[in-house]
Design a protein around this motif. Structure first.
Motif, PDB file in Angstrom:
ATOM      1  N   ALA A 143       0.835  -1.217   0.000  1.00  0.00           N
ATOM      2  CA  ALA A 143       0.000   0.000   0.000  1.00  0.00           C
ATOM      3  C   ALA A 143       0.864   1.259   0.000  1.00  0.00           C
ATOM      4  CB  ALA A 143      -0.917  -0.011   1.222  1.00  0.00           C
ATOM      5  N   GLY A 144       2.176   1.088   0.141  1.00  0.00           N
ATOM      6  CA  GLY A 144       3.075   2.243   0.194  1.00  0.00           C
ATOM      7  C   GLY A 144       3.100   2.910   1.553  1.00  0.00           C
ATOM      8  N   ALA A 145       2.477   2.254   2.561  1.00  0.00           N
ATOM      9  CA  ALA A 145       2.432   2.814   3.913  1.00  0.00           C
ATOM     10  C   ALA A 145       3.683   2.404   4.692  1.00  0.00           C
ATOM     11  CB  ALA A 145       1.176   2.325   4.629  1.00  0.00           C
ATOM     12  N   LYS A 146       3.834   3.054   5.857  1.00  0.00           N
ATOM     13  CA  LYS A 146       5.013   2.785   6.686  1.00  0.00           C
ATOM     14  C   LYS A 146       4.619   1.895   7.869  1.00  0.00           C
ATOM     15  CE  LYS A 146       8.523   5.280   9.307  1.00  0.00           C
ATOM     16  NZ  LYS A 146       8.282   5.480  10.714  1.00  0.00           N
ATOM     17  N   VAL A 147       5.464   0.920   8.194  1.00  0.00           N
ATOM     18  CA  VAL A 147       5.242   0.117   9.406  1.00  0.00           C
ATOM     19  C   VAL A 147       6.028   0.772  10.535  1.00  0.00           C
ATOM     20  CG1 VAL A 147       5.532  -2.138  10.489  1.00  0.00           C
ATOM     21  CG2 VAL A 147       5.018  -2.012   8.044  1.00  0.00           C
ATOM     22  N   CYS A 148       5.325   1.224  11.578  1.00  0.00           N
ATOM     23  CA  CYS A 148       6.089   1.905  12.641  1.00  0.00           C
ATOM     24  C   CYS A 148       6.292   1.022  13.860  1.00  0.00           C
ATOM     25  CB  CYS A 148       5.486   3.260  12.992  1.00  0.00           C
ATOM     26  SG  CYS A 148       3.777   3.223  13.406  1.00  0.00           S
ATOM     27  N   GLY A 149       5.811  -0.190  13.826  1.00  0.00           N
ATOM     28  CA  GLY A 149       6.099  -1.099  14.917  1.00  0.00           C
ATOM     29  C   GLY A 149       5.183  -2.304  14.900  1.00  0.00           C
ATOM     30  N   ILE A 150       5.566  -3.287  15.718  1.00  0.00           N
ATOM     31  CA  ILE A 150       4.762  -4.500  15.869  1.00  0.00           C
ATOM     32  C   ILE A 150       4.563  -4.745  17.357  1.00  0.00           C
ATOM     33  CG2 ILE A 150       4.650  -7.004  15.451  1.00  0.00           C
ATOM     34  CD1 ILE A 150       6.426  -6.581  12.985  1.00  0.00           C
ATOM     35  N   GLY A 151       3.310  -4.875  17.772  1.00  0.00           N
ATOM     36  CA  GLY A 151       2.994  -5.155  19.173  1.00  0.00           C
ATOM     37  C   GLY A 151       2.433  -6.560  19.287  1.00  0.00           C
ATOM     38  N   ILE A 152       3.041  -7.363  20.150  1.00  0.00           N
ATOM     39  CA  ILE A 152       2.657  -8.763  20.318  1.00  0.00           C
ATOM     40  C   ILE A 152       2.206  -8.985  21.753  1.00  0.00           C
ATOM     41  CG2 ILE A 152       3.571 -11.142  20.346  1.00  0.00           C
ATOM     42  CD1 ILE A 152       3.429 -10.001  17.496  1.00  0.00           C
ATOM     43  N   LEU A 168      14.061  -7.536   9.928  1.00  0.00           N
ATOM     44  CA  LEU A 168      13.421  -6.569   9.018  1.00  0.00           C
ATOM     45  C   LEU A 168      13.685  -5.130   9.484  1.00  0.00           C
ATOM     46  CD1 LEU A 168       9.879  -8.162   8.429  1.00  0.00           C
ATOM     47  CD2 LEU A 168      11.893  -8.308   6.951  1.00  0.00           C
ATOM     48  N   GLY A 169      14.301  -4.995  10.664  1.00  0.00           N
ATOM     49  CA  GLY A 169      14.597  -3.657  11.177  1.00  0.00           C
ATOM     50  C   GLY A 169      13.366  -2.951  11.727  1.00  0.00           C
ATOM     51  N   ILE A 170      12.370  -3.739  12.139  1.00  0.00           N
ATOM     52  CA  ILE A 170      11.134  -3.147  12.668  1.00  0.00           C
ATOM     53  C   ILE A 170      11.131  -3.284  14.192  1.00  0.00           C
ATOM     54  CG2 ILE A 170       8.603  -3.324  12.682  1.00  0.00           C
ATOM     55  CD1 ILE A 170       8.815  -4.545   9.865  1.00  0.00           C
ATOM     56  N   ARG A 171      10.655  -2.228  14.870  1.00  0.00           N
ATOM     57  CA  ARG A 171      10.552  -2.264  16.332  1.00  0.00           C
ATOM     58  C   ARG A 171       9.478  -3.267  16.763  1.00  0.00           C
ATOM     59  NH1 ARG A 171       8.106   2.602  20.030  1.00  0.00           N
ATOM     60  NH2 ARG A 171       8.286   1.502  22.017  1.00  0.00           N
ATOM     61  N   VAL A 172       9.860  -4.212  17.606  1.00  0.00           N
ATOM     62  CA  VAL A 172       8.904  -5.209  18.108  1.00  0.00           C
ATOM     63  C   VAL A 172       8.798  -5.082  19.622  1.00  0.00           C
ATOM     64  CG1 VAL A 172       8.341  -7.681  18.271  1.00  0.00           C
ATOM     65  CG2 VAL A 172       9.582  -6.823  16.270  1.00  0.00           C
ATOM     66  N   GLU A 173       7.570  -4.989  20.130  1.00  0.00           N
ATOM     67  CA  GLU A 173       7.348  -4.937  21.580  1.00  0.00           C
ATOM     68  C   GLU A 173       6.394  -6.064  21.946  1.00  0.00           C
ATOM     69  OE1 GLU A 173       8.803  -2.941  23.671  1.00  0.00           O
ATOM     70  OE2 GLU A 173       9.530  -1.268  22.448  1.00  0.00           O
TER      71      GLU A 173
END
Ligand code: G4P
Length: 194
Positions: A143-152, A168-173
């Protein structure tokens, strides 16, 4: 998150060295108060990221995602795993393989609910091998959007998902991190500073 860890210790059932059953508050019956606390925790962790939308995957991601959306004041989109009567066009899709279930499925989100200006927080109930989260990342990027984090909510740290997402260099909490389910018992990861 201590309240969540207590609930897991009290009500979780270890089904095998790999699988934890939490049907009494997350995967079948839902504890709304606990889910609200979970949503508040995600909102606190990600408030500075400028989140405009939350994306999750049906079905068990929806409860924690809705509570986080409530607390952040943003809409929640859930990826569908089954074909929908109304969701027929403009689909963004990804193929997701489940190592736990040994099945391949296609997940889908309508392009009309994601724009290139969105900053998306991904929420899910479990992190095992990370394939569902990676599928959601793929859809958000299409979609061309940005992923700013993943919350689990519950991370099984002894499986590969955390590493896959870190790569992937994504912030995971993750609100509860499980080091092991061996010998029929839940052992939480000892986090630095806790
Ligand atoms: P992955 O996305 O991290 O690679 O996970 P995986 O394919 O292994 O998991 C597939 C399904 O099983 C997901 O739910 C996931 O949440 C769930 N799952 C994985 N490990 C556990 C576990 O130890 N305990 C529980 N309770 N669930 C686990 P799903 O099939 O999409 O179910 P639902 O969201 O419709 O409830």
């Amino acid at each position: 998150m201590e309240k969540l860890k207590r609930k897991i210790a009290e009500q979780g059932t270890v089904l095998s060295d790999e699988v934890l059953k939490v049907d009494s508050f997350l995967n079948h019956q839902i504890d709304p108060e606990l889910m609200l606390a979970v949503g508040e925790e995600f909102a606190t962790l990600f408030r500075e990221e400028g989140v405009t939308k939350i994306v999750t995957i049906e079905s068990s991601g929806i409860a924690p995602a809705v509570m986080a959306g409530l607390k952040l004041g943003v809409p929640v989109v859930f990826a569908r795993k089954r074909q929908s009567l109304t969701l027929t066009e403009n689909l963004l899709t990804a193929s997701v393989y489940s190592f736990t279930k040994k099945t391949e499925s296609t997940i889908a989100v309508s392009a009309s609910h994601l724009s290139k200006d969105d900053k998306v927080l991904i929420i899910d109930d479990f992190l095992a091998n990370g394939q569902a989260a990676k599928g959601l990342v793929s859809i958000i990027k299409q979609a061309g959007a940005k992923v700013c984090g993943i919350g689990i909510v519950i991370e099984k740290s002894f499986q590969t998902g955390r590493e896959e997402l870190d790569n992937l260099g994504i912030r995971v909490e993750s609100l509860a991190r499980i080091a092991s389910l061996a010998d029929g018992k839940v052992t939480f990861l000892q986090e630095v500073g806790s």
